[in-house]
Motif scaffolding. Structure first.
Motif, PDB file in Angstrom:
ATOM      1  N   ILE A  29       0.104   6.698  -3.239  1.00 11.68           N
ATOM      2  CA  ILE A  29      -1.232   7.367  -3.462  1.00 11.68           C
ATOM      3  C   ILE A  29      -2.295   7.156  -2.579  1.00 11.68           C
ATOM      4  CG2 ILE A  29      -3.250   6.790  -4.681  1.00 11.68           C
ATOM      5  CD1 ILE A  29      -1.846   5.560  -7.292  1.00 11.68           C
ATOM      6  N   VAL A  30      -1.994   6.553  -1.378  1.00  8.93           N
ATOM      7  CA  VAL A  30      -2.846   6.347  -0.274  1.00  8.93           C
ATOM      8  C   VAL A  30      -2.193   7.254   0.702  1.00  8.93           C
ATOM      9  CG1 VAL A  30      -3.435   4.839   1.922  1.00  8.93           C
ATOM     10  CG2 VAL A  30      -3.535   3.340  -0.708  1.00  8.93           C
ATOM     11  N   GLU A  31      -1.323   7.369   0.383  1.00  9.14           N
ATOM     12  CA  GLU A  31      -0.897   8.402   2.101  1.00  9.14           C
ATOM     13  C   GLU A  31      -0.653   9.781   1.012  1.00  9.14           C
ATOM     14  OE1 GLU A  31       1.805   9.672   5.040  1.00  9.14           O
ATOM     15  OE2 GLU A  31       1.086   7.661   4.344  1.00  9.14           O
ATOM     16  N   PHE A  32      -0.730   9.348   0.101  1.00  9.48           N
ATOM     17  CA  PHE A  32      -1.257  11.458  -0.325  1.00  9.48           C
ATOM     18  C   PHE A  32      -2.498  11.820  -0.096  1.00  9.48           C
ATOM     19  CE2 PHE A  32       2.786  10.790  -3.108  1.00  9.48           C
ATOM     20  CZ  PHE A  32       3.642  11.894  -2.495  1.00  9.48           C
ATOM     21  N   CYS A  33      -3.590  11.275  -0.748  1.00 13.84           N
ATOM     22  CA  CYS A  33      -5.003  10.806  -0.236  1.00 13.84           C
ATOM     23  C   CYS A  33      -4.701  11.978   0.955  1.00 13.84           C
ATOM     24  CB  CYS A  33      -5.841   9.894  -0.889  1.00 13.84           C
ATOM     25  SG  CYS A  33      -5.853   9.638  -2.609  1.00 13.84           S
ATOM     26  N   SER A  43       8.670   7.494   5.438  1.00 17.83           N
ATOM     27  CA  SER A  43       8.518   6.238   5.870  1.00 17.83           C
ATOM     28  C   SER A  43       7.083   5.292   6.108  1.00 17.83           C
ATOM     29  CB  SER A  43       8.615   6.343   7.615  1.00 17.83           C
ATOM     30  OG  SER A  43       9.952   7.607   7.425  1.00 17.83           O
ATOM     31  N   ARG A  44       6.213   6.216   6.068  1.00 20.83           N
ATOM     32  CA  ARG A  44       4.983   5.570   5.951  1.00 20.83           C
ATOM     33  C   ARG A  44       4.754   4.455   5.045  1.00 20.83           C
ATOM     34  NH1 ARG A  44       2.458   9.892   9.388  1.00 20.83           N
ATOM     35  NH2 ARG A  44       2.197  10.873   7.546  1.00 20.83           N
ATOM     36  N   ILE A  45       5.012   5.571   3.960  1.00 20.35           N
ATOM     37  CA  ILE A  45       5.479   4.394   2.175  1.00 20.35           C
ATOM     38  C   ILE A  45       5.476   3.660   2.555  1.00 20.35           C
ATOM     39  CG2 ILE A  45       5.429   4.759  -0.136  1.00 20.35           C
ATOM     40  CD1 ILE A  45       4.826   7.894   0.559  1.00 20.35           C
TER      41      ILE A  45
END
Length: 219
Positions: A29-33, A43-45
């Motif tokens: 959720i943080v990444e998609f935002c 990879s970041r997720i």
């Protein structure tokens, strides 16, 4: 190993699996935002979630499936919080005013919802239309609003002919647009609309607008 030990071991594995999948989902959720679907990095997720890429694909198959799970979660969280308002247990006007104030507060305090919804609209609703739980969970809530509108009309408080879906869209829009466009609006009108004072003023304004719209004699 005894049967009790085996059951305990299974329960621990189940809790660990749930914790891992939830950590991946929250990280996503943080990444998609931040980056949207196309720019999001698996990879970041997994790095943020503290697991490996194999676990991500084990629980979510691919990035698109994970994105759909993220969308579903933010909508489920909103519906869950709305249910806690128990609007059917309130007087009609109090119910709608409480919902309106809550919606503003929720949008203000949950930027992830705004960002994911904005991103999905840029995708023209490609993924949300494949998540049947979202409209399914919305229907009973809209019906609850309609029930309160009907009660208000019967009590001589509300004017007739108000559609619950249109009312709810207005309630959301009055908060969503202000908060999602706060940077451009601030520049356009030369005022910091994100200041605490202006946020409070806007919240009161939104609740007041909805109340005046509902009242009998407002035609």
């Amino acid at each position: 190993m005894s049967k009790v030990d085996m059951n305990t071991s299974k329960a621990v594995r189940s809790r660990n699996a749930q914790a891992t999948s939830q950590a991946i989902l929250e990280s996503a959720i943080v990444e998609f935002c931040e980056y949207g679907l196309s720019g999001a990095s698996t990879s970041r997720i997994v790095e943020r979630a503290g697991c490996n890429i194999r676990m991500l694909y084990h629980y979510f198959q691919n990035k698109e499936t994970l994105y759909k799970a993220a969308l579903e979660q933010v909508y489920n969280q909103l519906r869950g919080r709305e249910a806690e308002l128990s609007i059917l247990d309130r007087d009609p006007m109090d119910a709608i005013k409480t919902l309106t104030a809550f919606t503003f507060d929720y949008m203000r305090d949950t930027p992830a919802f705004i960002k994911l919804v904005l991103g999905e609209n840029l995708l023209q609703g490609e993924f949300i239309r494949t998540i049947p739980s979202i409209p399914r969970s919305s229907r009973p809530f809209i019906q609850s609003i309609q029930t309160q509108l009907d009660r208000g009309v019967a009590a001589g408080i509300f004017r007739s002919g108000i559609d619950a879906t249109q009312l709810y869209i207005s309630i959301v829009s009055l908060s969503f647009m202000y908060l999602s466009s706060q940077y451009t609006l601030s520049v356009t009108f030369g005022v910091d609309i994100s200041s605490e004072e202006n946020i409070r003023t806007r919240r009161l304004h939104v609740v007041d607008m909805i109340e005046k719209y509902l009242k009998l004699g407002a035609e």
